[in-house]
Design a protein around this motif. Structure first.
Motif, short mmCIF file in Angstrom:
data_model
loop_
_atom_site.label_atom_id
_atom_site.label_comp_id
_atom_site.label_asym_id
_atom_site.label_seq_id
_atom_site.Cartn_x
_atom_site.Cartn_y
_atom_site.Cartn_z
N GLU A 235 0.81 -1.22 0.00
CA GLU A 235 0.00 0.00 0.00
C GLU A 235 0.85 1.27 0.00
O GLU A 235 0.33 2.36 0.22
N LEU A 236 2.11 1.12 -0.25
CA LEU A 236 3.03 2.26 -0.18
C LEU A 236 2.64 3.37 -1.15
O LEU A 236 2.72 4.55 -0.82
N ARG A 237 2.17 3.01 -2.34
CA ARG A 237 1.77 4.03 -3.32
C ARG A 237 0.65 4.91 -2.75
O ARG A 237 0.71 6.13 -2.84
N GLN A 238 -0.36 4.30 -2.13
CA GLN A 238 -1.46 5.06 -1.55
C GLN A 238 -1.00 5.90 -0.36
O GLN A 238 -1.43 7.04 -0.19
N GLN A 239 -0.12 5.34 0.44
CA GLN A 239 0.38 6.08 1.60
C GLN A 239 1.21 7.29 1.17
O GLN A 239 1.08 8.37 1.76
N VAL A 240 2.02 7.11 0.16
CA VAL A 240 2.83 8.24 -0.33
C VAL A 240 1.91 9.29 -0.96
O VAL A 240 2.14 10.50 -0.80
N ALA A 241 0.86 8.86 -1.63
CA ALA A 241 -0.10 9.82 -2.21
C ALA A 241 -0.77 10.63 -1.10
O ALA A 241 -0.94 11.85 -1.25
N GLU A 242 -1.11 9.98 -0.01
CA GLU A 242 -1.71 10.70 1.13
C GLU A 242 -0.71 11.68 1.75
O GLU A 242 -1.06 12.82 2.06
N LEU A 243 0.52 11.26 1.90
CA LEU A 243 1.56 12.15 2.42
C LEU A 243 1.77 13.34 1.47
O LEU A 243 1.96 14.48 1.93
N ARG B 21 -0.48 14.68 -0.51
CA ARG B 21 -1.62 15.61 -0.33
C ARG B 21 -1.42 16.46 0.92
O ARG B 21 -1.69 17.67 0.91
N HIS B 22 -0.93 15.85 1.97
CA HIS B 22 -0.66 16.60 3.19
C HIS B 22 0.44 17.64 2.94
O HIS B 22 0.33 18.79 3.38
N ALA B 23 1.46 17.25 2.18
CA ALA B 23 2.54 18.18 1.84
C ALA B 23 2.01 19.35 1.02
O ALA B 23 2.42 20.50 1.22
N ASP B 24 1.08 19.07 0.12
CA ASP B 24 0.47 20.15 -0.68
C ASP B 24 -0.29 21.14 0.20
O ASP B 24 -0.23 22.35 -0.03
N ARG B 25 -0.99 20.62 1.20
CA ARG B 25 -1.72 21.52 2.12
C ARG B 25 -0.75 22.40 2.91
O ARG B 25 -0.97 23.59 3.07
N ILE B 26 0.33 21.79 3.38
CA ILE B 26 1.34 22.57 4.12
C ILE B 26 1.97 23.61 3.19
O ILE B 26 2.18 24.76 3.59
N ASP B 27 2.25 23.21 1.96
CA ASP B 27 2.84 24.13 0.99
C ASP B 27 1.91 25.32 0.76
O ASP B 27 2.37 26.47 0.71
N ALA B 28 0.62 25.06 0.64
CA ALA B 28 -0.35 26.14 0.45
C ALA B 28 -0.37 27.07 1.67
O ALA B 28 -0.44 28.29 1.53
N GLN B 29 -0.29 26.50 2.85
CA GLN B 29 -0.28 27.32 4.07
C GLN B 29 0.99 28.16 4.13
O GLN B 29 0.93 29.34 4.51
N ARG C 299 6.89 24.54 10.24
CA ARG C 299 8.26 24.04 10.10
C ARG C 299 8.37 22.63 10.70
O ARG C 299 8.99 21.74 10.12
N THR C 300 7.76 22.42 11.84
CA THR C 300 7.77 21.10 12.48
C THR C 300 7.09 20.07 11.60
O THR C 300 7.57 18.94 11.43
N ARG C 301 5.95 20.46 11.01
CA ARG C 301 5.23 19.54 10.12
C ARG C 301 6.05 19.23 8.87
O ARG C 301 6.07 18.09 8.40
N VAL C 302 6.74 20.23 8.32
CA VAL C 302 7.61 20.02 7.15
C VAL C 302 8.74 19.05 7.51
O VAL C 302 9.03 18.11 6.76
N ASP C 303 9.35 19.27 8.66
CA ASP C 303 10.44 18.39 9.10
C ASP C 303 9.95 16.94 9.28
O ASP C 303 10.64 16.00 8.89
N THR C 304 8.78 16.78 9.86
CA THR C 304 8.21 15.45 10.07
C THR C 304 7.92 14.77 8.74
O THR C 304 8.27 13.59 8.55
N LEU C 305 7.31 15.50 7.82
CA LEU C 305 7.02 14.93 6.50
C LEU C 305 8.31 14.59 5.76
O LEU C 305 8.41 13.53 5.13
N SER C 306 9.29 15.46 5.81
CA SER C 306 10.57 15.21 5.13
C SER C 306 11.22 13.95 5.70
O SER C 306 11.73 13.12 4.94
N ALA C 307 11.22 13.80 7.00
CA ALA C 307 11.79 12.61 7.63
C ALA C 307 11.03 11.35 7.20
O ALA C 307 11.64 10.30 6.97
N THR C 308 9.72 11.46 7.08
CA THR C 308 8.92 10.31 6.63
C THR C 308 9.26 9.95 5.19
O THR C 308 9.44 8.77 4.87
N PHE C 309 9.37 10.95 4.32
CA PHE C 309 9.73 10.70 2.94
C PHE C 309 11.12 10.05 2.84
O PHE C 309 11.34 9.11 2.08
#
Length: 144
Positions: free
Chosen positions: A28-36, A38-46, A66-76
């Protein structure tokens, strides 16, 4: 931050595509990365909605983003590391399988043709089974 987040998202999407193309089990990695993503897009818009003045007046919001960006980057990064490990493990297994197959084929060839004649051949004398006595080979009778 926005650039880094976009880069991390793109690199991870590419890694998933490469893994899928190489038949690496991704589940399910493809779907999980797609969800991440989408979350990155929302943060980018903010982040895009906060201008320089907003960043000065809303330091808590910026710190939270910044914390959310760091968390997402670490996940990626973690996803890509996992995919790289899967690829390495798979390559090691394929290499071990190939080595074993070559060993089996070599043993089969030895059993078909018998003992390997090369160890019995002395290239200096040109004949099989001749022993090296340390003396030069003798010519026909009467010549040596």
């Amino acid at each position: 931050m926005r650039q880094d987040l976009r880069r991390q998202t793109a690199l991870t999407r590419e890694a998933v595509e490469r893994a899928d193309a190489a038949d690496t089990p991704i589940g399910e990695l493809r779907q999980q990365v797609a969800e991440l993503a989408r979350h990155a897009d929302r943060i980018d818009a903010q982040l895009g909605s906060i201008d320089r003045l907003g960043a000065l007046h809303e330091p808590e919001a910026l710190a939270s983003l910044r914390t959310r960006v760091d968390t997402l980057s670490a996940t990626f990064i973690g996803v890509r590391a996992h995919l790289a490990q899967e690829e390495a493990t798979r390559s090691d297994a394929e290499l071990a399988e190939t080595v074993e197959r070559v060993r089996i084929e070599t043993e089969a060839l030895k059993s078909i043709r018998g003992a390997d004649p090369l160890p019995d051949t002395d290239p200096r004398h040109g004949g099989a089974g001749e022993q090296n006595t340390g003396e030069p080979p003798r010519g026909p009778k009467g010549t040596g």
